[in-house]
Write a protein that holds these residues in place. Sequence first.
Motif, mmCIF file in Angstrom:
data_model
loop_
_atom_site.group_PDB
_atom_site.id
_atom_site.type_symbol
_atom_site.label_atom_id
_atom_site.label_comp_id
_atom_site.label_asym_id
_atom_site.label_seq_id
_atom_site.Cartn_x
_atom_site.Cartn_y
_atom_site.Cartn_z
ATOM 1 N N ARG A 139 0.836 -1.203 0.000
ATOM 2 C CA ARG A 139 0.000 0.000 0.000
ATOM 3 C C ARG A 139 0.870 1.253 0.000
ATOM 4 N NH1 ARG A 139 -5.076 1.773 0.981
ATOM 5 N NH2 ARG A 139 -5.243 3.837 1.904
ATOM 6 N N PHE A 140 1.879 1.281 0.849
ATOM 7 C CA PHE A 140 2.781 2.433 0.907
ATOM 8 C C PHE A 140 3.600 2.543 -0.373
ATOM 9 C CE2 PHE A 140 1.726 1.547 5.272
ATOM 10 C CZ PHE A 140 1.585 2.812 5.837
ATOM 11 N N ALA A 141 4.086 1.416 -0.884
ATOM 12 C CA ALA A 141 4.910 1.440 -2.093
ATOM 13 C C ALA A 141 4.103 1.915 -3.298
ATOM 14 C CB ALA A 141 5.490 0.044 -2.347
ATOM 15 N N CYS A 142 2.936 1.335 -3.520
ATOM 16 C CA CYS A 142 2.173 1.640 -4.735
ATOM 17 C C CYS A 142 1.547 3.033 -4.701
ATOM 18 C CB CYS A 142 1.101 0.581 -4.967
ATOM 19 S SG CYS A 142 1.771 -1.047 -5.393
ATOM 20 N N HIS A 143 1.133 3.502 -3.525
ATOM 21 C CA HIS A 143 0.608 4.860 -3.447
ATOM 22 C C HIS A 143 1.722 5.894 -3.569
ATOM 23 C CE1 HIS A 143 -3.722 4.635 -2.619
ATOM 24 N NE2 HIS A 143 -3.457 3.458 -2.080
ATOM 25 N N SER A 144 2.898 5.591 -3.045
ATOM 26 C CA SER A 144 4.010 6.549 -3.106
ATOM 27 C C SER A 144 4.618 6.636 -4.502
ATOM 28 C CB SER A 144 5.100 6.152 -2.107
ATOM 29 O OG SER A 144 4.609 6.153 -0.789
ATOM 30 N N TYR A 145 4.536 5.541 -5.251
ATOM 31 C CA TYR A 145 5.117 5.485 -6.599
ATOM 32 C C TYR A 145 4.078 4.863 -7.536
ATOM 33 C CZ TYR A 145 9.015 5.592 -3.296
ATOM 34 O OH TYR A 145 9.839 5.886 -2.241
ATOM 35 N N PRO A 146 2.972 5.555 -7.803
ATOM 36 C CA PRO A 146 1.827 4.926 -8.478
ATOM 37 C C PRO A 146 2.077 4.516 -9.925
ATOM 38 C CG PRO A 146 1.471 7.295 -8.228
ATOM 39 C CD PRO A 146 2.685 6.950 -7.415
ATOM 40 N N ARG A 147 3.116 5.026 -10.542
ATOM 41 C CA ARG A 147 3.444 4.636 -11.912
ATOM 42 C C ARG A 147 4.777 3.879 -11.959
ATOM 43 N NH1 ARG A 147 -1.068 5.331 -11.952
ATOM 44 N NH2 ARG A 147 -2.348 6.749 -13.197
ATOM 45 N N GLY A 148 5.169 3.339 -10.835
ATOM 46 C CA GLY A 148 6.445 2.629 -10.762
ATOM 47 C C GLY A 148 6.403 1.271 -11.428
ATOM 48 N N ALA A 195 1.757 16.944 8.181
ATOM 49 C CA ALA A 195 0.472 16.667 7.563
ATOM 50 C C ALA A 195 -0.116 15.309 7.899
ATOM 51 C CB ALA A 195 0.576 16.812 6.043
ATOM 52 N N PHE A 196 0.690 14.254 7.907
ATOM 53 C CA PHE A 196 0.034 12.952 7.980
ATOM 54 C C PHE A 196 0.696 11.926 8.885
ATOM 55 C CE2 PHE A 196 2.615 13.161 4.083
ATOM 56 C CZ PHE A 196 3.508 12.125 4.292
ATOM 57 N N HIS A 237 4.020 11.536 -5.512
ATOM 58 C CA HIS A 237 4.621 10.855 -4.365
ATOM 59 C C HIS A 237 4.159 11.506 -3.054
ATOM 60 C CE1 HIS A 237 7.910 8.963 -2.031
ATOM 61 N NE2 HIS A 237 8.046 10.149 -1.474
ATOM 62 N N HIS A 238 4.187 12.847 -3.001
ATOM 63 C CA HIS A 238 3.778 13.555 -1.778
ATOM 64 C C HIS A 238 2.353 13.170 -1.386
ATOM 65 C CE1 HIS A 238 7.360 15.828 -2.330
ATOM 66 N NE2 HIS A 238 6.879 16.755 -3.122
ATOM 67 N N LEU A 239 1.433 13.266 -2.336
ATOM 68 C CA LEU A 239 0.038 12.955 -2.036
ATOM 69 C C LEU A 239 -0.149 11.467 -1.744
ATOM 70 C CD1 LEU A 239 -2.972 13.459 -1.814
ATOM 71 C CD2 LEU A 239 -3.095 13.586 -4.310
ATOM 72 N N GLY A 240 0.560 10.620 -2.476
ATOM 73 C CA GLY A 240 0.443 9.182 -2.249
ATOM 74 C C GLY A 240 0.866 8.780 -0.852
ATOM 75 N N MET A 241 1.900 9.431 -0.336
ATOM 76 C CA MET A 241 2.334 9.157 1.029
ATOM 77 C C MET A 241 1.209 9.452 2.016
ATOM 78 S SD MET A 241 5.533 8.128 1.578
ATOM 79 C CE MET A 241 6.245 8.972 3.000
ATOM 80 N N ALA A 242 0.541 10.590 1.830
ATOM 81 C CA ALA A 242 -0.563 10.942 2.720
ATOM 82 C C ALA A 242 -1.699 9.933 2.590
ATOM 83 C CB ALA A 242 -1.070 12.346 2.398
ATOM 84 N N ARG A 243 -2.020 9.567 1.356
ATOM 85 C CA ARG A 243 -3.113 8.623 1.124
ATOM 86 C C ARG A 243 -2.837 7.265 1.773
ATOM 87 N NH1 ARG A 243 -5.764 10.134 -3.891
ATOM 88 N NH2 ARG A 243 -7.430 11.522 -3.184
ATOM 89 N N ALA A 244 -1.581 6.860 1.812
ATOM 90 C CA ALA A 244 -1.247 5.564 2.411
ATOM 91 C C ALA A 244 -1.280 5.621 3.931
ATOM 92 C CB ALA A 244 0.128 5.108 1.931
ATOM 93 N N HIS A 245 -0.883 6.743 4.506
ATOM 94 C CA HIS A 245 -0.771 6.836 5.956
ATOM 95 C C HIS A 245 -2.110 6.998 6.667
ATOM 96 C CE1 HIS A 245 3.571 7.338 5.465
ATOM 97 N NE2 HIS A 245 3.696 7.291 6.779
ATOM 98 N N VAL A 246 -2.928 7.929 6.185
ATOM 99 C CA VAL A 246 -4.086 8.362 6.962
ATOM 100 C C VAL A 246 -5.034 7.217 7.320
ATOM 101 C CG1 VAL A 246 -6.148 9.818 6.936
ATOM 102 C CG2 VAL A 246 -3.943 10.763 6.244
ATOM 103 N N PRO A 247 -5.421 6.335 6.379
ATOM 104 C CA PRO A 247 -6.375 5.287 6.755
ATOM 105 C C PRO A 247 -5.747 4.044 7.379
ATOM 106 C CG PRO A 247 -5.952 5.195 4.401
ATOM 107 C CD PRO A 247 -5.139 6.336 4.943
ATOM 108 N N ASP A 248 -4.440 4.045 7.594
ATOM 109 C CA ASP A 248 -3.757 2.854 8.105
ATOM 110 C C ASP A 248 -3.957 2.740 9.616
ATOM 111 O OD1 ASP A 248 -2.132 0.710 8.641
ATOM 112 O OD2 ASP A 248 -0.271 1.871 8.540
ATOM 113 N N GLU A 249 -4.939 1.956 10.023
ATOM 114 C CA GLU A 249 -5.277 1.868 11.448
ATOM 115 C C GLU A 249 -4.310 0.998 12.240
ATOM 116 O OE1 GLU A 249 -9.335 0.760 11.852
ATOM 117 O OE2 GLU A 249 -10.095 2.606 10.929
ATOM 118 N N THR A 250 -3.416 0.274 11.583
ATOM 119 C CA THR A 250 -2.449 -0.522 12.330
ATOM 120 C C THR A 250 -1.405 0.365 12.993
ATOM 121 O OG1 THR A 250 -0.984 -0.828 10.412
ATOM 122 C CG2 THR A 250 -2.744 -2.443 10.730
#
Length: 327
Positions: A50-59, A207-208, A279-292
């Motif tokens: 989740r962190f990898a793919c959101h941070s680098y969505p076209r990787g 931010a996140f 990458h900046h936005l993807g990092m936020a998207r991966a962190h915020v809903p991660d309840e673990t």
Amino acid sequence: MWYPRTWDVPPDPDLLTAVGGRVRDWACGATLMPSGHPAGQLRPLTHAERFACHSYPRGRPERLLTIAKLLTLWTMDDDIGEQWGISEHHTAAVFAALRGDTPATTDPYFQEWRKLGDELRDSGMSERWFRRFLGNLNTWYDNARLPERGRRESYEDYVRRRPDGTGAAAWLDLLEFVHHKELSPEQHTTSYVRNAYVFAKHDYMVAFNDVTSVARDERRGVPNLCSLIADKRSTTRVSAARELAAMHLSIVRRRLADLDRARAHRPDLTWWQELACAHHLGMARAHVPDETRYGEVQELEDSSFQVRVVVGEDAAAPNLLEDGLPR
């Protein structure tokens, strides 16, 4: 937390599924915890994709897998650092493994780091890039020498120390790796690229990361920017969260102004800047809903609040502080 719509590049769901499956296959046969620590107090990250793919969505998928494995091991060391601090011996073993120094380690945990180092060194990236990545990663390890639990420090000391301890610089280095395209030495020294690294470190903190882990950090006795602001101002955590939202909005606006200047004066950096923004936005998207580890909803003794990632046009951004956070 508000980000421009132009930064919004979500990953392909099929990519998330594919990388996640391969990460779990790898994890089933890998040693993901080092010896010598109390049983039951460490738990490997189970959704690094989740962190990898959101941070680098076209990787590239193969490189996203490498990054997900790196994050799984790195997060384990982050947990060690939070509770006990990371010893010089442990750090030396990690970097010897990444560099492929001989003799090869026999410790199964550090063997995983060595295999990861082989993947990075055999990827076709330059030695210059690899040294820079290791240098930024080493900065993070230097900041993890002392345990976070029980640390007492002022707001001023925290904001001086914390940016280099986010790991955001090494994480941004991987942008070139995942796309197999490097900046030149001259490009990397421009103010536009340096400013992106500064933004990444500060936005991570403001931010996140901290605002989504206030409750967890306070339970564990770990310093947190939201808590430190509330204590410094003698106010609630909700008010401190609003202040962080305002700080975030300010640094996003500065980043947008810098991007405009970069487009005008250094169009050769456009490809990297666009990937960095996603990458900046993807990092936020991966962190915020991660309840673990984090969480959208923070339940505290004096208040509670919800953290949301808002994507929109610039004109909508001022409403964030009035309508985007609970009173």
